[in-house]
Design an enzyme around this catalytic site. Structure first.
Site, PDB file in Angstrom:
ATOM      1  N   ASN A  62      13.565   1.912  -7.587  1.00 35.77           N
ATOM      2  CA  ASN A  62      13.682   0.843  -8.567  1.00 35.77           C
ATOM      3  C   ASN A  62      14.860   0.335  -9.137  1.00 35.77           C
ATOM      4  O   ASN A  62      14.669  -0.673  -9.954  1.00 35.77           O
ATOM      5  CB  ASN A  62      12.451   1.566  -9.950  1.00 35.77           C
ATOM      6  CG  ASN A  62      11.135   1.592  -9.644  1.00 35.77           C
ATOM      7  OD1 ASN A  62      10.756   1.031  -8.430  1.00 35.77           O
ATOM      8  ND2 ASN A  62      10.362   2.119 -10.050  1.00 35.77           N
ATOM      9  N   SER A  98       8.481   5.533 -14.013  1.00 34.32           N
ATOM     10  CA  SER A  98       9.182   4.753 -13.173  1.00 34.32           C
ATOM     11  C   SER A  98      10.524   4.256 -13.882  1.00 34.32           C
ATOM     12  O   SER A  98      11.461   3.881 -13.346  1.00 34.32           O
ATOM     13  CB  SER A  98       8.533   3.446 -12.762  1.00 34.32           C
ATOM     14  OG  SER A  98       7.420   3.753 -12.163  1.00 34.32           O
ATOM     15  N   GLU A 151      10.403  10.178  -4.455  1.00 32.74           N
ATOM     16  CA  GLU A 151      11.362  10.758  -5.111  1.00 32.74           C
ATOM     17  C   GLU A 151      11.344  11.707  -5.992  1.00 32.74           C
ATOM     18  O   GLU A 151      10.525  11.768  -6.835  1.00 32.74           O
ATOM     19  CB  GLU A 151      12.089   9.267  -5.909  1.00 32.74           C
ATOM     20  CG  GLU A 151      12.420   8.223  -5.067  1.00 32.74           C
ATOM     21  CD  GLU A 151      12.737   7.266  -5.947  1.00 32.74           C
ATOM     22  OE1 GLU A 151      13.912   6.340  -5.399  1.00 32.74           O
ATOM     23  OE2 GLU A 151      12.426   6.685  -6.962  1.00 32.74           O
ATOM     24  N   HIS A 167       8.119  10.909  -8.362  1.00 32.77           N
ATOM     25  CA  HIS A 167       8.100   9.164  -8.446  1.00 32.77           C
ATOM     26  C   HIS A 167       7.401   8.871  -7.157  1.00 32.77           C
ATOM     27  O   HIS A 167       8.248   8.629  -5.941  1.00 32.77           O
ATOM     28  CB  HIS A 167       9.518   8.426  -8.670  1.00 32.77           C
ATOM     29  CG  HIS A 167       9.169   7.396  -8.823  1.00 32.77           C
ATOM     30  ND1 HIS A 167       9.826   6.288  -8.450  1.00 32.77           N
ATOM     31  CD2 HIS A 167       8.298   6.345  -9.501  1.00 32.77           C
ATOM     32  CE1 HIS A 167       9.506   4.919  -8.640  1.00 32.77           C
ATOM     33  NE2 HIS A 167       8.455   5.095  -9.185  1.00 32.77           N
TER      34      HIS A 167
HETATM   35  N1  3HC Z   1      -5.786   3.411   0.871  1.00 32.70           N
HETATM   36  C1  3HC Z   1      -5.571   3.662   2.237  1.00 32.70           C
HETATM   37  N2  3HC Z   1      -5.395   2.865   3.113  1.00 32.70           N
HETATM   38  C2  3HC Z   1      -4.959   2.182   3.002  1.00 32.70           C
HETATM   39  C3  3HC Z   1      -4.834   1.324   1.492  1.00 32.70           C
HETATM   40  C4  3HC Z   1      -5.322   2.380   0.643  1.00 32.70           C
HETATM   41  N3  3HC Z   1      -5.348   1.910  -0.674  1.00 32.70           N
HETATM   42  N4  3HC Z   1      -4.300   0.294   1.682  1.00 32.70           N
HETATM   43  C5  3HC Z   1      -3.966   0.040   2.713  1.00 32.70           C
HETATM   44  N5  3HC Z   1      -4.270   1.061   3.672  1.00 32.70           N
HETATM   45  C6  3HC Z   1      -4.061   1.132   4.888  1.00 32.70           C
HETATM   46  C7  3HC Z   1      -5.274   0.161   5.774  1.00 32.70           C
HETATM   47  O1  3HC Z   1      -6.171   1.197   6.302  1.00 32.70           O
HETATM   48  C8  3HC Z   1      -4.471  -0.106   6.988  1.00 32.70           C
HETATM   49  O2  3HC Z   1      -4.431   0.588   7.927  1.00 32.70           O
HETATM   50  P1  3HC Z   1      -4.435   0.363   9.584  1.00 32.70           P
HETATM   51  O3  3HC Z   1      -2.926  -0.208   9.761  1.00 32.70           O
HETATM   52  O4  3HC Z   1      -4.646   1.517  10.448  1.00 32.70           O
HETATM   53  O5  3HC Z   1      -5.448  -0.717   9.614  1.00 32.70           O
HETATM   54  C9  3HC Z   1      -2.831  -0.331   6.563  1.00 32.70           C
HETATM   55  O6  3HC Z   1      -2.755   0.409   5.428  1.00 32.70           O
HETATM   56  C10 3HC Z   1      -2.742  -1.925   6.082  1.00 32.70           C
HETATM   57  O7  3HC Z   1      -3.602  -2.199   5.159  1.00 32.70           O
HETATM   58  P2  3HC Z   1      -4.261  -3.834   5.123  1.00 32.70           P
HETATM   59  O8  3HC Z   1      -4.330  -4.275   6.709  1.00 32.70           O
HETATM   60  O9  3HC Z   1      -5.426  -3.977   4.440  1.00 32.70           O
HETATM   61  O10 3HC Z   1      -3.264  -4.813   4.348  1.00 32.70           O
HETATM   62  P3  3HC Z   1      -1.565  -4.878   4.629  1.00 32.70           P
HETATM   63  O11 3HC Z   1      -1.152  -4.792   6.171  1.00 32.70           O
HETATM   64  O12 3HC Z   1      -1.331  -6.192   4.078  1.00 32.70           O
HETATM   65  O13 3HC Z   1      -1.175  -3.781   4.019  1.00 32.70           O
HETATM   66  C11 3HC Z   1       0.103  -2.615   2.106  1.00 32.70           C
HETATM   67  C12 3HC Z   1      -1.385  -3.481   2.681  1.00 32.70           C
HETATM   68  C13 3HC Z   1       0.004  -1.470   2.802  1.00 32.70           C
HETATM   69  C14 3HC Z   1      -0.235  -2.799   0.556  1.00 32.70           C
HETATM   70  C15 3HC Z   1       1.269  -3.742   2.634  1.00 32.70           C
HETATM   71  O14 3HC Z   1       1.271  -4.778   2.006  1.00 32.70           O
HETATM   72  C16 3HC Z   1       2.355  -3.008   1.846  1.00 32.70           C
HETATM   73  O15 3HC Z   1       3.000  -1.951   2.384  1.00 32.70           O
HETATM   74  N6  3HC Z   1       3.056  -3.735   0.796  1.00 32.70           N
HETATM   75  C17 3HC Z   1       4.031  -3.267   0.115  1.00 32.70           C
HETATM   76  C18 3HC Z   1       3.907  -2.207  -1.102  1.00 32.70           C
HETATM   77  C19 3HC Z   1       5.204  -1.728  -1.794  1.00 32.70           C
HETATM   78  O16 3HC Z   1       6.099  -2.444  -1.630  1.00 32.70           O
HETATM   79  N7  3HC Z   1       4.922  -0.779  -2.458  1.00 32.70           N
HETATM   80  C20 3HC Z   1       5.956  -0.351  -3.309  1.00 32.70           C
HETATM   81  C21 3HC Z   1       5.790  -0.724  -4.582  1.00 32.70           C
HETATM   82  S1  3HC Z   1       7.130  -0.094  -5.646  1.00 32.70           S
HETATM   83  C22 3HC Z   1       6.284   1.261  -6.443  1.00 32.70           C
HETATM   84  O17 3HC Z   1       5.099   1.718  -6.236  1.00 32.70           O
HETATM   85  C23 3HC Z   1       7.116   1.906  -7.373  1.00 32.70           C
HETATM   86  C24 3HC Z   1       6.767   1.735  -8.793  1.00 32.70           C
HETATM   87  O18 3HC Z   1       7.364   2.598  -9.680  1.00 32.70           O
HETATM   88  C25 3HC Z   1       6.929   0.137  -9.253  1.00 32.70           C
END
Ligand code: 3HC
Length: 314
Positions: free
Chosen positions: A214, A143, A176, A164
């Site tokens: 990022n 990252s 990315e 990424h």
């Molecule tokens: N595996 C499979 N499916 C998953 C999952 C996983 N680990 N986590 C969530 N899901 C699915 C669920 O099955 C659910 O499906 P549905 O809509 O059909 O029911 C859906 O995703 C939503 O999950 P939840 O109901 O459990 O929970 P949320 O609605 O709160 O979603 C989340 C959880 C997807 C993590 C959401 O909160 C989210 O998008 N958060 C932001 C994540 C983000 O910003 N990520 C980017 C970070 S930056 C990065 O990674 C870069 C690095 O370099 C720092």
């Protein structure tokens, strides 16, 4: 018109040929990112080896993958036979290993997702470079570290790029793709085609600090930590404000806990070293304190919030 149709057909065929070329994938690292990448590769028909030097970490990652594939299957197919078949076929394509060198011997693509530390990554790639076939493409999911600096450890600068992914990998649609000045166009095309075969939306980016997301996202998270440290508002109100005010799925502090405080800290530390003139990556004192107190986030049960009942790695 006919000329363009011909070109489009040819580039589609080339793209399909390159996607087909990447069949065997080795993912090094079984943390949240490595396991997620391995899972999606297995789900999308690739033969995958997920490697970690720690056998306990491998076992925990296998469990997370099995749980996550079941969620994906349920979403795609509901509860029936098709869902069961999807889970069992996906898992049958996934092997695990604690021997990184042996695991790259028949790899078409190696994706590294280990700790954000340049020295550690270079040591790993230097070993893999001697063991992998000439055609194998190497990619880092870093990252924060310049891809070109990691690639220096190898003799395959033209077959080295950045991939990424975003956490959680099975859910987040973006990938990315990073091309250094030495990455060949054939390599960039091959990893782009593979990313599409993984079901991801691809953006291309130069080998720049933080790439696209990022560069904006990490300084935003750091600003929110500073708000808390300055006691501008409570952690709950900072999260609620951003979540509802910007319609984000998670507040910044709960997201930091979800991603891993140590992960974000290591990203910032590497950035500070690689790009000392960029003030937006300076580490807030509260982040330093959290690291020294071992508050690494949800995976170990404590971060900005407490998660005693939801420990992922405990
Ligand atoms: N595996 C499979 N499916 C998953 C999952 C996983 N680990 N986590 C969530 N899901 C699915 C669920 O099955 C659910 O499906 P549905 O809509 O059909 O029911 C859906 O995703 C939503 O999950 P939840 O109901 O459990 O929970 P949320 O609605 O709160 O979603 C989340 C959880 C997807 C993590 C959401 O909160 C989210 O998008 N958060 C932001 C994540 C983000 O910003 N990520 C980017 C970070 S930056 C990065 O990674 C870069 C690095 O370099 C720092």
């Amino acid at each position: 018109m006919a000329f363009f149709t011909h070109l489009t057909r040819r580039s589609l065929a080339q793209s399909a040929a390159m996607a087909n070329a990447i069949k065997n994938v080795t993912v090094i690292g079984s943390g949240l990112m490595g396991a997620g990448i391995a899972q999606v590769a297995a789900q999308t028909g690739h033969s995958v080896t997920m490697v970690d030097i720690d056998p306990v970490a491998v076992g925990k990652a296998e469990k997370r993958i099995a749980d996550s594939i079941s969620r994906v299957a349920k979403k795609k197919f509901g509860e029936g036979d098709e869902a069961t078949k999807f889970v069992s076929e996906s898992l049958s394509r996934l092997r695990t290993s604690t021997d990184a060198v042996a695991s790259v011997e028949s790899a078409d693509l190696v994706v590294e997702a280990i700790v954000e530390n340049l020295k550690t990554k270079k040591e790993l790639f230097s070993k893999l470079d001697n063991a992998a076939p000439a055609h194998t493409i190497f990619a880092s999911n870093t990252s924060s570290i310049p891809i070109a600096k990691i690639a220096e450890a190898t003799n395959r600068l033209d077959r080295f790029g950045g991939l990424h992914f975003f956490n959680p990998v099975p859910v987040m649609k973006l990938l990315e793709v990073i091309k250094t000045s030495e990455t060949s166009q054939a390599t960039a095309d091959a990893i782009t085609a593979w990313g599409k075969a993984m079901g991801k939306a691809i953006v291309h980016c130069k080998d720049t600090p933080g790439f696209i997301v990022n560069r904006v996202f990490v300084p935003y998270l750091l600003s929110c930590i500073r708000l808390l440290d300055e006691e501008v508002a409570t952690r709950a109100d900072i999260d609620l404000a951003i979540k509802l005010g910007l319609e984000y799925p998670m507040g910044p502090l709960e997201l930091l806990d979800y991603l891993g405080i140590d992960t974000i800290y290591n990203i910032c530390k590497e950035w500070r070293e690689a790009y000392p003139d960029m003030p937006e990556f300076q580490i807030p004192p509260l982040l330093e304190r959290m690291i020294s107190e071992g508050r690494f986030g949800k995976k170990i049960g404590k971060g900005f919030y407490d998660y005693k009942d939801q420990v992922v790695f405990g």
